[in-house]
Scaffold this active site. Structure first.
Site, PDB file in Angstrom:
ATOM      1  N   LEU A 174       0.820  -1.215   0.000  1.00 49.63           N
ATOM      2  CA  LEU A 174       0.000   0.000   0.000  1.00 49.63           C
ATOM      3  C   LEU A 174       0.856   1.269   0.000  1.00 49.63           C
ATOM      4  O   LEU A 174       0.335   2.366  -0.185  1.00 49.63           O
ATOM      5  CB  LEU A 174      -0.962   0.006   1.195  1.00 49.63           C
ATOM      6  CG  LEU A 174      -2.058  -1.066   1.159  1.00 49.63           C
ATOM      7  CD1 LEU A 174      -2.919  -0.985   2.419  1.00 49.63           C
ATOM      8  CD2 LEU A 174      -2.932  -0.935  -0.084  1.00 49.63           C
ATOM      9  N   ASP A 206       0.385  -9.642  -4.851  1.00 47.80           N
ATOM     10  CA  ASP A 206       1.646  -8.886  -4.789  1.00 47.80           C
ATOM     11  C   ASP A 206       1.478  -7.528  -5.478  1.00 47.80           C
ATOM     12  O   ASP A 206       2.366  -7.065  -6.194  1.00 47.80           O
ATOM     13  CB  ASP A 206       2.811  -9.688  -5.398  1.00 47.80           C
ATOM     14  CG  ASP A 206       4.172  -9.094  -5.037  1.00 47.80           C
ATOM     15  OD1 ASP A 206       4.239  -8.136  -4.239  1.00 47.80           O
ATOM     16  OD2 ASP A 206       5.187  -9.590  -5.569  1.00 47.80           O
ATOM     17  N   HIS A 257       3.764   1.493  -8.776  1.00 43.99           N
ATOM     18  CA  HIS A 257       4.862   2.444  -8.951  1.00 43.99           C
ATOM     19  C   HIS A 257       4.350   3.603  -9.789  1.00 43.99           C
ATOM     20  O   HIS A 257       3.315   3.486 -10.453  1.00 43.99           O
ATOM     21  CB  HIS A 257       6.053   1.776  -9.675  1.00 43.99           C
ATOM     22  CG  HIS A 257       6.730   0.710  -8.858  1.00 43.99           C
ATOM     23  ND1 HIS A 257       7.473   0.984  -7.738  1.00 43.99           N
ATOM     24  CD2 HIS A 257       6.777  -0.640  -9.016  1.00 43.99           C
ATOM     25  CE1 HIS A 257       7.947  -0.145  -7.224  1.00 43.99           C
ATOM     26  NE2 HIS A 257       7.534  -1.152  -7.984  1.00 43.99           N
TER      27      HIS A 257
HETATM   28 ZN   LIG Z   1       8.245 -10.365  -2.616  1.00 43.15          ZN
END
Ligand SMILES: [Zn+2]
Length: 433
Positions: free
Chosen positions: A62, A304, A308
């Protein structure tokens, strides 16, 4: 009280798969059954829709505190509920690293201000994730940490890892390990293989993961302790986790949608939206992951989610950071590419995206649709046409390799603690009253 009327309730934890009504009273589920006779404040027509226990993503970044240009707890929470998730576990590689009570409390406070999704902070294993000194696990658990991980900067020292597993076992915690032998992987950017040779990029050998997975299994087995392996990517690690489970080792594992559905052959150009760690592997690795998902070696699908900025991901491949977003694409990808062709059943989908994570994290009132359970529910339209459009993400991150994909099936309503948190305007699924 909210009444969901006539949906197909799929809950393998309760052995449910059939047309039922679900009645919510306050924060809990009050009744489940066909044709409930209840006077609700609001009735939602769920005909032709699926109602499943709220989905849980065990592996999310987060970015707050410290990297708010990539994501905030609020934007991540909006992405989560739009993606059908009712609970997300927040990885600790923020700035500061979540290695102490104050940071865990700050994340929880920010999450409750956002008021959308349950955020369960994962604390670091070692102070600063520097690999030198263990955190105070009991204090962090008391503050609300759900697990411990040095994700991204794995615990390289086996003595430290052994102490971490011992300490976690003693304090009721869970260690989640990002398995990577760092010296072996150093400098690598994509899977070591034909694609890395063709593109002239340094490779990360599958052995870098396999060696670390083997070590963790050996340590967990010797101690009788639990360990959870993050984002499996190789056939070797799937095989080792499966074998370890068969002989009773307390190991669990997750896989991401991208490692299940993409291979390094998708890397036709140096597009940083295909740069993640672990990297996309070969077709035989992906096939082994899917088989592990079917047979139980893989317990959980986790995204996951790693947002970015466009500037960061727009750099040359070598200079771009690892990671892709996943919260807003996972459900549709898994439904369309794994459930629709019959590779996994709908019940298995619910197991790996809700029941399994709840069991591994020890969330007794989540991952099930039963009287007294938390009213965390995901409502899915199995026929919803979805075109992935990253310009419409709630996440600040636009870094996805799935942009433009046409998929069928997706979340249409997310209920957290008895509150309809998605759609954001409170509308009914498919616009029905
Ligand atoms: Zn990782």
């Amino acid at each position: 009280m909210i009444l969901l009327r006539g949906g197909r309730v799929v809950d393998p934890a309760e052995g449910l798969d059939g047309l039922h009504d679900v009645l919510i009273d306050g924060r809990r589920i009050a009744a489940v059954g066909p044709h409930l006779d209840a006077a609700a404040d609001r009735t939602i027509d769920a005909a032709r829709l699926l109602i499943v226990p709220g989905l849980i993503d065990m592996h999310v970044h987060l970015r707050e505190p410290g990297f708010e240009a990539k994501e905030t707890i609020l934007t991540g929470a909006r992405a989560a509920v739009r993606g059908g998730f009712t609970t997300v576990c927040a990885m600790p590689n923020t700035r500061p690293v979540n290695d102490r009570r104050e940071t865990t409390e700050r994340i929880l406070a920010e999450a409750s201000r956002a008021g959308l999704v349950n955020v369960l902070p994962i604390a670091a294993v070692t102070l600063g994730s520097a690999g030198r000194e263990l955190v105070d696990m009991p204090d962090l658990i008391a503050a609300g940490a759900i697990a411990f991980s040095d994700d991204g900067r794995p615990v390289a020292n086996s003595r430290m890892m052994r102490r971490a597993l011992e300490m976690a076992a003693a304090s009721g915690g869970l260690v989640i390990d990002h398995c990577e032998d760092l010296p072996l992987a150093e400098g690598g950017m994509i899977n070591e293989g034909r694609a890395s040779a063709r593109l002239g990029l340094p490779g990360i050998p599958p052995a870098a993961e396999d060696i670390a997975v083997a070590r963790d299994i050996i340590l967990a087995e010797a101690l009788g302790a639990r360990v959870h392996i993050a984002h499996l990517s190789t056939a070797g690690s799937v095989r080792m986790v499966g074998e370890a489970k068969a002989r009773g080792v307390r190991v669990s594992a997750e896989a991401t949608p991208h490692h299940l559905l993409l291979t390094d052959e998708a890397l036709v150009s140096r597009d940083a939206n295909f740069k993640m760690n672990p990297p996309l592997r070969s077709a035989s690795d992906a096939a082994a992951l899917v088989e592990g998902l079917r047979t139980g070696a893989v317990d959980v699908i986790a995204t996951d989610h790693a947002p970015h900025t466009a500037e960061e991901k727009g750099r040359a491949f070598e200079a771009a950071p690892f990671g892709i977003v996943g919260l807003e694409t996972a459900v549709s990808l898994v439904l369309d590419r794994l459930v629709r062709p019959g590779t996994i059943s709908l019940a298995r989908f619910v197991e790996v995206m809700s029941v399994g994570p709840a069991r591994i994290l020890g969330l007794a009132r989540k991952g099930r649709i039963s009287v007294g359970a938390d009213a965390d529910l995901t409502v899915i339209d199995p026929d919803l046409p979805v075109t992935v459009d990253r310009t419409r993400f709630e996440s600040k991150g636009r870094n996805t390799p799935f942009d433009g994909w046409s998929l069928r099936g997706g979340p249409v309503m997310t209920i957290v603690g008895g509150r309809i948190v998605y759609p954001f305007d409170g509308a009914s699924p498919a616009g029905r009253p």
